[in-house]
Design an enzyme around this catalytic site. Sequence first.
Site, short mmCIF file in Angstrom:
data_model
loop_
_atom_site.label_atom_id
_atom_site.label_comp_id
_atom_site.label_asym_id
_atom_site.label_seq_id
_atom_site.Cartn_x
_atom_site.Cartn_y
_atom_site.Cartn_z
N HIS A 226 12.86 11.61 3.51
CA HIS A 226 12.25 12.88 3.89
C HIS A 226 12.07 13.83 2.72
O HIS A 226 10.97 14.34 2.52
CB HIS A 226 12.93 13.56 5.08
CG HIS A 226 12.01 14.62 5.59
ND1 HIS A 226 10.89 14.33 6.32
CD2 HIS A 226 11.94 15.95 5.34
CE1 HIS A 226 10.20 15.43 6.53
NE2 HIS A 226 10.81 16.42 5.95
N ASP B 194 7.09 21.16 -26.60
CA ASP B 194 7.14 19.85 -25.95
C ASP B 194 8.25 19.87 -24.91
O ASP B 194 8.90 20.89 -24.70
CB ASP B 194 7.40 18.73 -26.99
CG ASP B 194 6.81 17.40 -26.55
OD1 ASP B 194 7.07 17.00 -25.39
OD2 ASP B 194 6.08 16.78 -27.34
N LYS C 4 3.47 29.90 3.19
CA LYS C 4 2.62 29.44 2.10
C LYS C 4 1.14 29.50 2.48
O LYS C 4 0.30 29.99 1.72
CB LYS C 4 3.00 28.01 1.67
CG LYS C 4 4.39 27.92 1.09
CD LYS C 4 4.55 26.82 0.08
CE LYS C 4 3.70 27.00 -1.14
NZ LYS C 4 4.24 27.95 -2.10
N ARG D 279 1.45 0.98 15.16
CA ARG D 279 1.17 0.81 13.73
C ARG D 279 1.41 -0.64 13.33
O ARG D 279 2.07 -1.39 14.01
CB ARG D 279 2.17 1.62 12.90
CG ARG D 279 2.15 3.07 13.10
CD ARG D 279 3.37 3.70 12.43
NE ARG D 279 3.38 3.52 10.98
CZ ARG D 279 4.29 4.04 10.18
NH1 ARG D 279 5.28 4.75 10.67
NH2 ARG D 279 4.24 3.84 8.88
N TRP E 5 7.29 0.02 4.23
CA TRP E 5 7.87 0.69 3.05
C TRP E 5 9.29 1.17 3.32
O TRP E 5 10.01 1.50 2.41
CB TRP E 5 6.97 1.83 2.56
CG TRP E 5 7.23 3.17 3.16
CD1 TRP E 5 6.97 3.53 4.45
CD2 TRP E 5 7.77 4.33 2.52
NE1 TRP E 5 7.32 4.84 4.66
CE2 TRP E 5 7.81 5.37 3.49
CE3 TRP E 5 8.22 4.61 1.23
CZ2 TRP E 5 8.29 6.64 3.21
CZ3 TRP E 5 8.70 5.88 0.96
CH2 TRP E 5 8.74 6.88 1.94
N SER F 170 13.24 6.06 -13.54
CA SER F 170 12.21 6.82 -14.24
C SER F 170 12.12 8.24 -13.71
O SER F 170 12.07 9.21 -14.47
CB SER F 170 10.87 6.08 -14.08
OG SER F 170 9.80 6.97 -14.22
N SER F 171 12.16 8.36 -12.38
CA SER F 171 12.05 9.70 -11.76
C SER F 171 13.26 10.56 -12.09
O SER F 171 13.13 11.77 -12.32
CB SER F 171 11.93 9.57 -10.25
OG SER F 171 10.70 9.01 -9.92
N GLU G 207 11.53 12.93 -0.10
CA GLU G 207 10.45 12.29 -0.84
C GLU G 207 9.08 12.85 -0.44
O GLU G 207 8.21 13.05 -1.30
CB GLU G 207 10.49 10.77 -0.62
CG GLU G 207 9.33 9.99 -1.22
CD GLU G 207 9.27 10.02 -2.73
OE1 GLU G 207 10.33 10.23 -3.36
OE2 GLU G 207 8.17 9.85 -3.29
N SER H 208 -1.74 26.54 -5.72
CA SER H 208 -1.52 27.96 -6.02
C SER H 208 -2.25 28.36 -7.29
O SER H 208 -2.88 29.43 -7.34
CB SER H 208 -0.02 28.25 -6.18
OG SER H 208 0.64 28.09 -4.95
N TYR I 63 8.45 15.81 0.43
CA TYR I 63 8.28 17.11 -0.23
C TYR I 63 8.17 16.93 -1.74
O TYR I 63 7.54 17.75 -2.41
CB TYR I 63 9.43 18.05 0.15
CG TYR I 63 9.38 18.35 1.62
CD1 TYR I 63 8.27 19.02 2.14
CD2 TYR I 63 10.34 17.90 2.50
CE1 TYR I 63 8.16 19.25 3.49
CE2 TYR I 63 10.24 18.13 3.85
CZ TYR I 63 9.14 18.80 4.35
OH TYR I 63 9.03 19.01 5.69
N HIS J 223 14.69 12.91 11.92
CA HIS J 223 13.52 13.02 12.79
C HIS J 223 12.58 11.82 12.60
O HIS J 223 11.62 11.68 13.34
CB HIS J 223 12.78 14.35 12.62
CG HIS J 223 12.12 14.56 11.31
ND1 HIS J 223 12.03 15.79 10.71
CD2 HIS J 223 11.50 13.72 10.46
CE1 HIS J 223 11.38 15.68 9.56
NE2 HIS J 223 11.06 14.43 9.38
N HIS J 224 12.86 10.99 11.60
CA HIS J 224 12.11 9.72 11.47
C HIS J 224 12.73 8.63 12.34
O HIS J 224 12.22 7.52 12.37
CB HIS J 224 12.12 9.26 10.01
CG HIS J 224 11.42 10.22 9.09
ND1 HIS J 224 10.08 10.14 8.80
CD2 HIS J 224 11.88 11.28 8.40
CE1 HIS J 224 9.74 11.12 7.98
NE2 HIS J 224 10.81 11.83 7.71
N HIS K 287 0.84 -1.20 0.00
CA HIS K 287 0.00 0.00 0.00
C HIS K 287 0.88 1.25 0.00
O HIS K 287 0.65 2.18 -0.78
CB HIS K 287 -0.94 -0.02 1.21
CG HIS K 287 -1.57 1.31 1.52
ND1 HIS K 287 -2.56 1.85 0.74
CD2 HIS K 287 -1.36 2.20 2.52
CE1 HIS K 287 -2.92 3.03 1.25
NE2 HIS K 287 -2.20 3.27 2.33
N THR L 5 6.45 26.95 5.56
CA THR L 5 5.13 26.36 5.35
C THR L 5 4.04 27.35 5.77
O THR L 5 3.03 27.50 5.09
CB THR L 5 5.00 25.05 6.14
OG1 THR L 5 6.13 24.24 5.86
CG2 THR L 5 3.75 24.30 5.74
#
Lengths: 301, 538
Positions: free
Chosen positions: B258, B109, B336, B455, B144, B174-175, B260, B273, B262, B307-308, B79, B333
């Site tokens: 991390h 293009d 924004k 979890r 994950w 790919s990314s 990721e 926006s 963002y 922090h994870h 998931h 943040t």
Amino acid sequence: MLPSFIFVSVWLAQAAGALAAGPQPWQMNFQEAATPVMEDIVSFHNLLLVIEIIIVLFVLGLMLVIIVKFNSKANPVPSKTTHNTLLEVVWTVVPIAVLMVITVPSMKLLFFMDKAKNPEMTLKITGHQWYWTYQYPDNGDFEFDSNIVDAEDLEKGGKRLLEVDERVILPVNTEIRLLMTSDDVIHNWAVPSFGVKMDTVPGRTNEAWIKVTKTGTFYGQCSELCGVNHGFMPIRVDVVSKAEFAKWAAAAKIEYAAIEVAPKTESGNLATSKKLANTAKAIKLVQAAAHAPALVNMKGE
Amino acid sequence: MSELAHAGADGGHDHSPRGWKRWAYSTNHKDIGTLYTCIALVAAIVGGGMSMLIRLELTEPGIQFIEDFQFYNMVVTAHGFVMVFFVVMPALIGGFGNWFIPLMIGTPDMAFPRMNNVSFWLLAAGLVLLVTSTFIAGGAGTGWTVNPPLSNADFHPGMAVDFGILALHLAGASSILGAINFITTILNMRAPGMTIHRMPLFVWAMLITAFLLLMAIPVLAGALTMLLTDRNFGTAFFSPEGGGDPIFWQHLFWFFGHPEVYIMVIPAFGVISQIVTTFSNKPIFGYLGMAYAMSAIGFVGFIVWAHHMYTVGFNVETRAYFVIATMVIAVPTGVKIFSWLATMWGGSIDFKTPMLYAMGFIFLFTVGGVTGITLANAGIDQAFHDTYFVIAHFHYVLSIATIFAIYGGIYYWLGKMSGRQYSEAQGRWQFWITFVGVNVLFFPQHFLGMAGMPRRIPDYPDAYAGWNMVSSIGAAITLVGALLFLWILYRTVTAGAPAEDNPWGEGATTLEWTVPSPAPFHTHEVLPEMGDDMQPAE
């Protein structure tokens, strides 16, 4: 589950007092704090919660004003304002100030919880797939394994998925150093009421500390995904008076030593027989998992 | 799909391939964008189905459906992978990015059309590998984060984890190719007059995201390769028995992981926006502040990874640093959030479906953001780490906020993409059902987390029953919203009213609204000039 059943059980749990900590039905807050660290976590969180609710309500309030005042019917001609230096400075500086307010208690808490200052005893915890081993090096250096009690073997009033066969017994009002490691994958020894949650990492020894200020029963669960039976390696700690603990430790030293000596005299190989015993327990668990419907006991309490 | 018919007709003029070849060999940014959107939809059905399976199992205490706990762990793991790598990223970056970056900056293009094709097919192959891994040897039940030792050959001996690693390698390649393409396109191919400081904020968001991808993904690739050799060739990067360290993996993983988050949310900022300024009929407030706030979030996102990992046993000074660095992110943040509010303030707001989603995004991202402040504090994290509070937090900012941006973006741009306009009444219903559903689904998980529910467990102590039931009811409501969305999408592309070139009026000032709907196969063949009235003017 009927709502009336739930509320009755909430009242019953509250009436029973602090003796049986652990989660309560429909609980919306922390489990009861039983250590100075957890008390500090709760009070710091109370501060944070107020700040955060104010922020959320402020944003929500602004959005409601926008919805009422600046919809296309109420305000057909949009303004063209795209700058307001003062405003932009304010909404940068005020959050910084708020964060500084948060940082002070945060750092105090962090450094306070880090290590025991004058530990009076040590408890060594080793995680395994999927049970815990507890060792008391300062009280006779005995050790024992602690496995989950299956739903069908629960005593009356036992909590499903939280009860263990061999509980950790600890003395009240004693600064205890916890040393943690693992001999297979990463586990995590966590007891919410103590404010303790620490990974047990193979190849490392991690340290935490507790000073439990209340006698009673405290529950926790493994808190790092550790494989198939991750959800089935609970923690139960019974905190007793210092005198009771001394009595228990003296008896436990003989009892657990006896368990360990017995197979040694027979086979002459303590390690092998212990391993066999653990394997037997693991097999039992896997079987329990395979016959999972047997675990279903919703109203176990 | 009508869009195919239109574009296909145009394609005939341009001697482009027809039929399956048009899609398999496509080098057209719009076709590739459509492919990305389609693969995200397919993956969303797979990943969403998995989340429904999880919620079904957790509805009541005891074992409901999933008696094999390895299967449960596999579902939890897959998931996460599917949603992160094959739903959110393809939809926001591959889908909206490919479709609208060239349209918005006024270029025919992408810079490397053929690489764009490779980029898509690598992703498709990655999805196939990932789905395959779920059928092999019980699947990867590692979470994950794929933490060793659980993910090494001793504890996951089958090929499932290897397939998962290769799936992520392909998705990562790919990314990286996609990121190179976006950076080159945005930096070199803007229409005359469109300076960096006049790009729409969506383009800014994609540029920043592309840089994050380019720097974060190679770290993941390195870590995955080390794990692969640990598993198969006897190295011991992450095994203490061989002098390695499982925590080393977590550093590498979160150094990617991390940024990721963002990578997933900054494109969503861009979409929001565009929607906010369009429907407020007002230029964006504090344009430069917005652009550089995103840049700051992207930069600081690289120096907060641990922090994870507050509970792995760091020394206290390390944790103190990561607490402070993490909280710094709250400042840009906040800029924004307040700038969006200021954009709406004084506006003449049209509450069409995309705008409802944008406002839902702003509010719920704020809710998920403040719980992020809670979790940033290592002291408190000791209570929340690995509980449902964390699940609630990151689903508020990812599952709710970015998915709201995807929903909102599709409603916003569907007319341009398909040439047909959705039904406004249906769209609003779909928004409100989803809004109620996700909140009923995820808000109670804060309570479960505070009460200590861990979890990734298939069964839980009976005391957690109440809020889990509420949460599962929320999941059912969210599912109704998702199914209604699929139906609206189907009805729109098959029988929707023809879309105007610019269905949103004066507020929609970006260049994609100057081309016909649906956008023809080739656009901006004559470079547009940026008039002074074109947004954004700084």
